[in-house]
Design a protein around this motif. Sequence first.
Motif, mmCIF file in Angstrom:
data_model
loop_
_atom_site.group_PDB
_atom_site.id
_atom_site.type_symbol
_atom_site.label_atom_id
_atom_site.label_comp_id
_atom_site.label_asym_id
_atom_site.label_seq_id
_atom_site.Cartn_x
_atom_site.Cartn_y
_atom_site.Cartn_z
ATOM 1 N N THR A 1 0.638 -0.827 0.098
ATOM 2 C CA THR A 1 -0.417 -0.092 0.251
ATOM 3 C C THR A 1 1.064 1.134 -0.351
ATOM 4 N N LEU B 1 1.613 3.513 2.416
ATOM 5 C CA LEU B 1 1.693 3.705 3.785
ATOM 6 C C LEU B 1 3.086 2.712 3.751
ATOM 7 N N GLN B 2 2.972 1.170 3.868
ATOM 8 C CA GLN B 2 3.969 0.562 3.464
ATOM 9 C C GLN B 2 4.500 0.760 2.240
ATOM 10 N N ARG C 1 5.979 3.682 1.725
ATOM 11 C CA ARG C 1 6.628 4.779 2.185
ATOM 12 C C ARG C 1 7.809 4.198 3.450
ATOM 13 N N ALA C 2 6.961 3.486 4.410
ATOM 14 C CA ALA C 2 8.073 3.106 5.577
ATOM 15 C C ALA C 2 8.673 1.834 5.300
ATOM 16 N N ALA D 1 4.066 -0.091 13.797
ATOM 17 C CA ALA D 1 2.694 0.067 13.086
ATOM 18 C C ALA D 1 2.252 -0.682 13.662
ATOM 19 N N ALA E 1 -0.720 -4.358 10.748
ATOM 20 C CA ALA E 1 0.107 -3.240 9.440
ATOM 21 C C ALA E 1 0.390 -3.885 8.193
ATOM 22 N N LYS F 1 3.673 -5.342 8.000
ATOM 23 C CA LYS F 1 4.717 -5.501 8.675
ATOM 24 C C LYS F 1 5.686 -6.035 8.093
ATOM 25 N N ILE G 1 7.032 -5.301 5.006
ATOM 26 C CA ILE G 1 7.513 -4.198 4.754
ATOM 27 C C ILE G 1 8.924 -4.429 4.893
ATOM 28 N N SER H 1 9.156 5.394 10.984
ATOM 29 C CA SER H 1 8.066 5.184 10.401
ATOM 30 C C SER H 1 6.997 5.448 11.638
ATOM 31 N N ILE I 1 2.632 3.731 10.891
ATOM 32 C CA ILE I 1 1.062 3.256 10.238
ATOM 33 C C ILE I 1 0.385 2.840 11.102
ATOM 34 N N THR J 1 -5.687 9.422 8.545
ATOM 35 C CA THR J 1 -4.731 9.043 7.130
ATOM 36 C C THR J 1 -4.948 8.694 5.969
#
Length: 457
Positions: free
Chosen positions: A115, A117-118, A120-121, A139, A143, A145, A148, A275, A277, A451
């Motif tokens: 996603t 957000l993912q 970006r992280a 997160a 989320a 993780k 990510i 970061s 999330i 968000t």
Amino acid sequence: MQKFLQGRIWLRELLPVGKEEAGDLIREGLIGTVPGVATIRKWHGGTHSRCSRCLTEDARHFHAFNCRKCGKVCRYCRHCLNMGRVAECDELVYWCGPERRTACNAVLTWEGRLTPLQERAAGELEESLLDGKPHLLHAVCGAGKTEILFRPVHRLLSEGKRVCIATPRTDVVLELLPRFEKAIGGTVIHGLYGGSGNGEGLAGLVIATTHQLYRFREAFDAVIVDEADAFPYSFDRTLRLAVRKALKPGGVLAVVTATPSPAILSEIGREGRRSVIPVRFHGHPLPVPRIVPLFGYRKRISAGKMPERLKAWTEERLKRKEPFLIFFPSVPLMEQCLPLFSHLDAGIGAVHATHPDRRDLVMALREGRIPGLLTTTILERGITIPRLQIAVAGSENVVFDRSAIIQISGRAGRSPEHPDGDVVLFHHGVTPEMDAAVREIRRLNREGVKTIGLPAL
């Protein structure tokens, strides 16, 4: 020998070579040695003991005995005794010859999509790891993780760096290992936990319990601690020291958690990056626990009777064929309850930290071969099962603090097809920890609204 020992600190007598060969390597300067238990002088003139493997200096962890090996009264460390006894007259060895780099041919075979957000992280984490800056990935449960981590870990491996993903719980290692083996190819991956063996060859990626890091020394360019708020890592200072010992000079630490504590924030430090999330990967809000009284449940269970509300909740799950976990504050209470649940369905099982069939029972629940499990907090993390429903029996007990309740709640609603799992806190009195957990989950859901526009609760 280099493949086995590089990055490790090991009892000399347990080396996979003969005494003469080990002695030759020591004389050639390829293997270094340290005493198993060292005597450290204090600034005021006194002395104390330090275990060179687990780094404990607590006097309660050392015991004196008449040693047959050296013929003297020796001290040994009881803190890491389950890894083999380390005494004053023992030698721990480590590789100090030329370093062998891991191959740079790791391949990212994961074909999923992150996603925004993912994405970006993952980018922020990768940048921090390459820059040598500590990083906190905060997160929420669910989320994504693990997804990510795939790209940053692959980037480090592709540059010939060694990476460790450490976690306090064996169950999380068992959950992560097959996912990384499937997501990243072309590199040796070891999964280390109590009873797992040591693995073959020099691994580019090690996924291990934090206790296993007692056996490492200056091994990794990066250590990522997953579920850093979990017991016993959050409680035992030597585990945090083991992480630092396992890092190479100039190595970098990253921490992944849904519930960062002040200790975790301190570990990352002022120079660390962060970061956040606040939403799950599927975009649905976190399930908010229901708080339901279960007054006098211990007395009723001791009389051989199932508390009515807990019985009704379980029967509803059985009727709907929904897999479930019911958490208990202690093993004795859980085992006292198991026969009562067996009357509802003989397939209901129970697991705890030392249960010999824990892995098989969790797999049976995942595969739908049993309807549900009674468990201690051992399964509060690292388990993902679609449609999973959650109950906590005795949520007023101290083991169910804010962090534990948030993590337990996070086991429900993890799949996009079934994001609305039920979470019930059955209690004999509401505690501040229960209230704090519910407030935190509601706050995170409000952050999610801001968000990505989640529906307000």
